[in-house]
Motif scaffolding. Structure first.
Motif: not given
Length: 187
Positions: A22-27, A141-144
């Motif tokens: 999950i956390f190496t896929a976009p974004p 959460a990250w704004s991106g």
């Protein structure tokens, strides 16, 4: 849904496998999978021993982890590692202590791409925070991560206003069940 406390470590590899996917896929595609695996394993081993730690896993029919959520009770003094200093910058130390310390912190929520848009993320969050002290939970959460921010807003999580001029690249959310949510949003 499977519920865990420190016993999450017995299924750590399965959880970490889902986390890395999950956390190496976009974004987050800029993240290295091996480094992400090692960093999350180390964090999970420490986090599982935090006061009030809980985790919920959702499995597919094949038994693989489709989604997960982890969290714990935020302790005083408020942390300064990871993105926590940005939370204090965004809200101010007084509001952090008033709003976040002693409440349930959702640390990680992840749903594999094939299980998205099924309501799983909402169900996982609900399963974890339904027993939050006083109905109060928070997350950052990250704004991106635009889809992530839209998801939290869509399901009723609300953002306390940042201190003017202290916006950061993280966004803080308070749970929908937060008592007096509208009055704490604007500080």
């Amino acid at each position: 849904m499977q519920y865990f406390d420190v016993d999450i470590l017995a299924v750590a590899d399965e959880l970490i496998e889902a986390y890395v996917e999950i956390f190496t896929a976009p974004p987050w595609e800029h993240r290295n999978a091996e480094a992400t695996w090692a960093e999350f394993r180390q964090r999970l081993e420490a986090d599982a021993h935090r006061p009030g730690f809980r985790a919920v896993l959702a499995r597919s029919d094949k038994g693989t982890v489709d989604g997960f959520v982890t969290g714990w009770i935020t302790q005083a003094p408020f942390r300064t590692d990871r993105a926590y200093a940005k939370v204090t910058t965004r809200l101010g130390a007084e509001r952090v202590n008033e709003l976040l310390v002693g409440t349930f912190e959702v640390d990680e929520l992840g749903v594999r791409s094939h299980a998205r848009s099924t309501g799983l993320g909402r169900r996982l969050l609900s399963a974890l925070i339904d027993t939050a002290p006083g109905g109060r939970a928070w997350l950052l959460a990250w704004s991106g991560a635009h889809d992530t921010l839209a998801f939290y807003r869509r399901i009723g999580w609300q953002e306390p206003d940042p201190i003017s001029g202290n916006e950061t690249d993280i966004v803080v959310f308070l749970s929908p069940g937060w008592p007096g949510n509208s009055s704490v949003i604007t500080g």
